[in-house]
Design an enzyme around this catalytic site. Structure first.
Site, PDB file in Angstrom:
ATOM      1  CG  HIS B  57       6.538 -36.710 -34.482  1.00 30.08           C
ATOM      2  ND1 HIS B  57       7.537 -36.122 -35.220  1.00 30.08           N
ATOM      3  CD2 HIS B  57       6.474 -37.986 -34.905  1.00 30.08           C
ATOM      4  CE1 HIS B  57       8.049 -36.997 -36.053  1.00 30.08           C
ATOM      5  NE2 HIS B  57       7.429 -38.147 -35.887  1.00 30.08           N
ATOM      6  CG  HIS B  72       5.887 -42.141 -32.841  1.00 24.04           C
ATOM      7  ND1 HIS B  72       4.777 -41.453 -33.240  1.00 24.04           N
ATOM      8  CD2 HIS B  72       6.742 -42.105 -33.893  1.00 24.04           C
ATOM      9  CE1 HIS B  72       4.946 -41.032 -34.490  1.00 24.04           C
ATOM     10  NE2 HIS B  72       6.135 -41.410 -34.906  1.00 24.04           N
TER      11      HIS B  72
END
Lengths: 78, 148
Positions: B57, B72
């Site tokens: 992620h 992110h």
């Protein structure tokens, strides 16, 4: 500056107060027994960029070295 | 001067709009955030360099000058434990800006109740060193901000 694992353990109220430390890419998500033993100023002095506490979950923002610091902490507290 | 590229297409909305204080208060550095198009997509490297951290992620690319940029993918997406994310590179790989790193689907993240907004952060950059920040619609690979 990398945050110091020993000092972060102390800032979280010591090894006995720490239930769990889980690294995310920017932070340590920790769960503690007693949130009142957490010393936010000490955590910042240990190199944390910020601290967010909600109940017994304390997030210590340490930057992208979080996984290295988390494994250092786990090595120390066993 | 480092030109940081948009890792994904969408709308540049600024870090203050990110629903996570680590990013909205710029605790790990300045930058911006992209509200992505809701379609399966390959997130790309924002700069030339080495992938020093690669999670499903999120990833960090560090350039030869030592500057690191964090991408992110969505907020609280660590909780997904990689589900819905596919790595297209490996930690330690050298990548060129614009090279695919992770395939994911912002619509699926949103359907799971999480924000798909993507912070792009100049790690540990001093205040004021990030400028010419794009606003509004960007495509992957477009200049996103300048790090002086």
């Amino acid at each position: 500056m990398a945050a110091d694992a020993e000092a972060i353990i102390a800032g979280l109220g010591g090894a006995d107060n720490i239930i769990e430390v889980e690294p995310c890419i920017t932070r340590l998500r920790t769960e503690v027994h007693d949130a009142s033993k957490v010393d936010q100023a000490a955590l910042k002095a240990a190199g944390a960029h910020g601290v967010m506490a909600a109940g017994n979950v304390v997030q210590v923002v340490v930057g992208p070295e979080a996984d290295t610091i988390a494994s250092d902490i786990e090595d120390i507290i066993g | 001067m480092t030109t940081v590229l948009a890792p994904i297409a969408g709308a540049a909305i600024g870090l203050a709009a990110v629903p996570d204080p680590v990013f909205s208060q710029a605790m790990v550095g300045p930058g911006t955030a992209i509200d992505p198009l809701r379609e399966p997509v390959e997130a790309v490297a924002p700069i030339d360099g080495t992938i020093v951290k690669l999670h499903p992620h999120a990833y960090v690319v560090v350039g030869d000058d030592g500057r690191g940029v964090l991408v992110h993918l969505g907020i609280d997406t660590v909780q997904l434990k990689g589900e819905g994310f596919r790595l297209l590179a490996a930690e330690g790989d050298r990548v060129g800006a614009g090279q695919p790193v992770v395939a994911w689907d912002p619509a699926a993240v949103e359907a799971g109740g999480r924000s798909p907004v993507c912070p792009v952060v100049a790690l540990d950059a001093v205040a004021g060193s990030v400028g010419e920040v794009a606003e509004g619609r960007v495509s992957a690979g477009d200049p996103l901000f300048e790090w002086s």
